[in-house]
Design an enzyme around this catalytic site. Sequence first.
Site, PDB file in Angstrom:
ATOM      1  N   ASP A   1      -4.977  -6.617  -7.082  1.00 50.75           N
ATOM      2  CA  ASP A   1      -5.132  -5.824  -5.865  1.00 50.75           C
ATOM      3  C   ASP A   1      -5.376  -4.394  -6.336  1.00 50.75           C
ATOM      4  O   ASP A   1      -5.270  -4.087  -7.539  1.00 50.75           O
ATOM      5  CB  ASP A   1      -3.879  -5.933  -4.994  1.00 50.75           C
ATOM      6  CG  ASP A   1      -4.176  -5.769  -3.508  1.00 50.75           C
ATOM      7  OD1 ASP A   1      -5.223  -5.181  -3.175  1.00 50.75           O
ATOM      8  OD2 ASP A   1      -3.355  -6.209  -2.684  1.00 50.75           O
TER       9      ASP A   1
ATOM     10  N   HIS B   1       0.831  -1.200   0.000  1.00 51.42           N
ATOM     11  CA  HIS B   1       0.000   0.000   0.000  1.00 51.42           C
ATOM     12  C   HIS B   1       0.870   1.256   0.000  1.00 51.42           C
ATOM     13  O   HIS B   1       0.456   2.314  -0.475  1.00 51.42           O
ATOM     14  CB  HIS B   1      -0.909   0.051   1.225  1.00 51.42           C
ATOM     15  CG  HIS B   1      -1.970  -1.000   1.246  1.00 51.42           C
ATOM     16  ND1 HIS B   1      -1.745  -2.273   1.703  1.00 51.42           N
ATOM     17  CD2 HIS B   1      -3.276  -0.961   0.865  1.00 51.42           C
ATOM     18  CE1 HIS B   1      -2.864  -2.979   1.615  1.00 51.42           C
ATOM     19  NE2 HIS B   1      -3.806  -2.203   1.101  1.00 51.42           N
TER      20      HIS B   1
END
Length: 564
Positions: A264, A191
Amino acid sequence: MGARRDLTLREKIGQLIVTGFPGPVPGEELRSLIADYGIGNVILFSHNVENAAQLKALCDGLRREIGERTGYPPLIAIDQEGGRVTRLPADATNVPGAMAIASTGRPEHAYAAGRLTARELRALGINFNLAPVLDINNNKRNPVINVRSYGDTAETVERYGLHMLRGLREEGVLASVKHFPGHGDTAVDSHLGLPAIGKTLEQLRELELKPFAAAFAQGAEAVMTAHILFPEIEPERVPATMSRTIVTELLKKELGFGGLVVSDCLEMDAIRKFYGTAEGAVGALKAGVHLLFVSHTPRLVREAVERIEQAVLGGELPMAVVDEAVEKVLYYKKKYGENGAGEAGEEEAEAGIGDSGAGSSAARLAVLSAASMGASSAASDSDSASGLAVVGCEAHRRTAEAISLESVCLVGGKLEPLAKGAGDTLFVGCSPYRADQASSGAGGAFSFPAAMGEAFGAAHRVTGVDPDEGEIRQIAEQAQGYVRVVVGLANGRDYPGQLKLLERLRADGRRVTAVALGKPYDLEGLGEDVCALAAFEYTPLALRSLARILSGETVPVGKLSLSL
């Protein structure tokens, strides 16, 4: 639902995108994306959710609007792993997370958790769960997987992850295993950065790939790719999500996976910062990914659609690649998207929720006991009419509580029961916080010290996440009047002030109990004189289990599913 017809290029691309929106009500930007860009799928987060009735109405509205606009039902996705990563509201059932479940020693608990989760998701109108996690947490410094993993060996992850997967599938929810080819052996959160794992393909075959291969053999229908570099496998500097070597050659050809490949989120820094979300979308399709998550920002959704469109029209991306992806997505929409919400009621929920074929589990016994004692909650007429009777029902809650209670581990030292109202114990620790970008937002309505203080009629103090010397000194002075201090640790290896506080209290002669409310690695090397308990997660469910164990009402029976 709108009439089905041949799709334009833009409409095809829209079927390949999943996006989200802020707040509990879709705004004009989402409606514009659906109307103008044909966006056909949605992901939900905690900020979209208020309660079960609101969530079901939201999903019904999304299904209706997207179906009418695009001619196909949406995939409505959610990260409902359990534990630290949950999105469902408080009036639904949020099960313990992966490591907690594996620490019960009962694979049937993973199966029960999958079944009850899928039943509630279906009743709410959600048809796609981005779970279970099949990453092996073999790196203690992993900042984002850790307790989301079932353990640190392939055997443990496979044993529990496949039971969770089977429970989800049997109750009619599309489930995506993740994060292929493995996110466990990294110290960087994708992230926030671009991780790299320097393992060879043979090394991956010996460890990380085993749970995925077993899941594919069991019939897993979807898999999520990882935004991680594997330089020993992919010569180009692109992560797995954008690697044809990994997605097509390894995943599809070598491992024989023929289901839905999803990315993702392409807004994560591993993609957005190093490649750009739009370029990442094109790269993922070239690699063989079918469904692209651009989960937050309308501008990036528009850029991704337009960039893919440009790549097709310019000959950079073959139309056949897009058509193959669309065909795959529409297949799973037909299988899961048209059924809408399930209509399971509580009586059905009580029937065999923990029956995994491996013998009766404590969770199953708890459900049967609840039914026989008349403890099942009576659903309101409105709940029954809307199909919500199963959501948060007594049977499911008792199952989750039984699993949670069995997950708590005594890792070291001796556990001495605490007497309520004795006045000799001080509870300290920080409030819950969002440990990483994958975790759900921390609610401010509860804390470990306050909850334990209330449960035992005892003194408590809420600390900062990383206490400094001044705060440690103040707490040490306050603790002078107490025989015992119970310290809640919330990833103390990341915030060393927590461990410094514990050591100061121990050095001052206090009898210390340490409770790991996150990564159990906080309990390493504390010494035999410290009572060390692992609870794995900072949730109201875990706190209720801890109160029962600290009081001596029950003993901790969990066994760590990893090595300290």
